[in-house]
Write a protein that holds these residues in place. Sequence first.
Motif, short mmCIF file in Angstrom:
data_model
loop_
_atom_site.label_atom_id
_atom_site.label_comp_id
_atom_site.label_asym_id
_atom_site.label_seq_id
_atom_site.Cartn_x
_atom_site.Cartn_y
_atom_site.Cartn_z
N UNK A 1 19.54 14.98 -32.55
CA UNK A 1 19.68 13.53 -32.48
C UNK A 1 19.22 12.89 -33.78
N UNK A 2 19.68 11.68 -34.00
CA UNK A 2 19.32 10.94 -35.20
C UNK A 2 17.87 10.47 -35.12
N UNK A 3 17.05 10.90 -36.06
CA UNK A 3 15.63 10.57 -36.09
C UNK A 3 15.33 9.32 -36.90
N UNK B 1 9.84 19.23 -29.35
CA UNK B 1 10.99 19.61 -30.18
C UNK B 1 12.33 19.09 -29.65
N UNK B 2 12.32 17.84 -29.14
CA UNK B 2 13.56 17.25 -28.65
C UNK B 2 14.24 16.36 -29.69
N UNK B 3 13.68 16.28 -30.90
CA UNK B 3 14.28 15.47 -31.96
C UNK B 3 13.94 14.00 -31.85
N UNK B 4 13.06 13.66 -30.92
CA UNK B 4 12.63 12.27 -30.75
C UNK B 4 11.12 12.25 -30.60
N UNK B 5 10.52 11.12 -30.96
CA UNK B 5 9.09 10.94 -30.75
C UNK B 5 8.86 9.99 -29.60
N UNK B 6 8.14 10.47 -28.61
CA UNK B 6 7.72 9.57 -27.53
C UNK B 6 6.52 8.78 -28.06
N UNK B 7 6.16 7.73 -27.35
CA UNK B 7 4.98 6.97 -27.75
C UNK B 7 3.75 7.86 -27.74
N UNK B 8 3.64 8.72 -26.76
CA UNK B 8 2.49 9.62 -26.68
C UNK B 8 2.45 10.57 -27.87
N UNK C 1 -0.40 10.48 -30.80
CA UNK C 1 -1.22 11.68 -31.01
C UNK C 1 -1.09 12.23 -32.42
N UNK C 2 -0.04 11.83 -33.12
CA UNK C 2 0.22 12.38 -34.46
C UNK C 2 -0.63 11.70 -35.51
N UNK C 3 -0.96 12.45 -36.51
CA UNK C 3 -1.67 11.88 -37.66
C UNK C 3 -0.64 11.14 -38.50
#
Length: 184
Positions: free
Chosen positions: A2-4, A158-165, A169-171
């Motif tokens: 998917x488009x990131x 690894x679904x090609x998308x970032x959830x809010x969580x 959680x990411x730096x």
Amino acid sequence: MRNRKPLLLLALLMTTGAAGLAVAADTPTAPAAPARAKLDTNGDGFVDRTEAVKAPRLAEKFDSLDTNKDGKLSREEMPRWQGKRHGRGPGGGHERMEKLDANKDGRISREEAKADPRLAERFDKMDVNKDGYLDKTDRELGMKQHRDAWFAAADTNKDGQLSKAEFDAAKSPFAGKRGDKSPR
């Protein structure tokens, strides 16, 4: 895959550490007017020696910055590093790179980099496209690699998308090495 791009753009916009975005700018910017205005207490458009005392780094370099030796710093004489950390961003590293570009071709060769031992030491790592020069393309490719690596690490499922969580959680890619785990 998917488009990131929309999520990545959102992630970049949500971070307030705009250092990565500032690096993309090619032209140096003028010093921050509010900072200069705070120092210019008499409102004459200049920062004199007594006003510069409020900014210790500026006061320390006052004599070398006052190029026309009139006892005050004009807008042109004010350092472009004001408001930047460690000289990064427009006006910091950009001006240094311009000085190293001896033949003024818009890129730094390995030979030109030898004038700055720290740069010469990191030359191979910074020459992302391995063409033997440091230029805008290397900077853009390096930023893209950094963003892609950050996104891949943040996308834990690894679904090609970032959830809010996942995002929370990411730096942040712009947080530096201070260990701050929250986006700024």
